[in-house]
Design a protein around this motif. Structure first.
Motif, short mmCIF file in Angstrom:
data_model
loop_
_atom_site.label_atom_id
_atom_site.label_comp_id
_atom_site.label_asym_id
_atom_site.label_seq_id
_atom_site.Cartn_x
_atom_site.Cartn_y
_atom_site.Cartn_z
N TYR A 1 -10.08 2.36 3.24
CA TYR A 1 -8.73 2.86 3.03
C TYR A 1 -8.49 4.23 3.67
N TYR B 1 1.66 11.70 -2.82
CA TYR B 1 2.06 10.44 -2.21
C TYR B 1 3.26 10.63 -1.29
N SER C 1 -5.55 5.57 -7.35
CA SER C 1 -5.78 6.12 -8.69
C SER C 1 -7.25 6.01 -9.09
N ALA C 2 -7.86 4.87 -8.77
CA ALA C 2 -9.28 4.67 -9.09
C ALA C 2 -10.16 5.66 -8.32
N THR D 1 0.84 -1.20 0.00
CA THR D 1 0.00 0.00 0.00
C THR D 1 0.87 1.24 0.00
N ARG D 2 0.24 2.36 -0.33
CA ARG D 2 0.90 3.67 -0.32
C ARG D 2 0.09 4.60 0.57
N PRO E 1 -3.63 0.42 -1.86
CA PRO E 1 -2.84 0.06 -3.03
C PRO E 1 -2.87 1.21 -4.06
N GLN E 2 -1.78 1.37 -4.78
CA GLN E 2 -1.66 2.44 -5.78
C GLN E 2 -2.85 2.46 -6.73
N ASP E 3 -3.27 1.30 -7.21
CA ASP E 3 -4.37 1.23 -8.16
C ASP E 3 -5.67 1.75 -7.56
N ASP E 4 -5.90 1.49 -6.28
CA ASP E 4 -7.13 1.96 -5.64
C ASP E 4 -7.11 3.47 -5.41
N TYR F 1 -14.82 3.73 -0.73
CA TYR F 1 -13.40 3.48 -0.42
C TYR F 1 -13.10 3.72 1.06
#
Length: 82
Positions: free
Chosen positions: A31, A78, A60-61, A3-4, A55-58, A28
């Motif tokens: 998170y 970030y 971004s989403a 995760t970030r 996570p990076q993808d989440d 979300y």
């Protein structure tokens, strides 16, 4: 999964869009570390900051979904190495 940590800055310029923003944030919610919202009545906007660990993808989403809402501007920053 790695995760970030990030801060997502949101400006809502259309009051009618606030409900959609809250719906996406609820989606979300697992998170979200913390949230701060400031209504700037003199300008008729709302400023929201969201701290997340995801996570990076989440991230971004989430940013993408928010950015597609009419009258909403979004930017993510970030943390390095977290």
């Amino acid at each position: 999964m790695e995760t970030r940590v990030a801060v997502i800055g949101i400006i809502v310029e259309e009051p009618d869009s606030a409900e959609k923003v809250n719906s996406v944030l609820h989606e979300y919610g697992g998170y979200i570390i913390g949230r701060m919202g400031i209504p700037y009545r003199q300008k008729g906007i709302s400023i929201i900051s969201i701290a997340v660990d995801a996570p990076q993808d989440d991230i971004s989403a989430l940013s993408g979904k928010l950015g597609r809402i009419r009258g909403v501007s979004v930017k993510a920053a970030y943390a390095k190495g977290y």
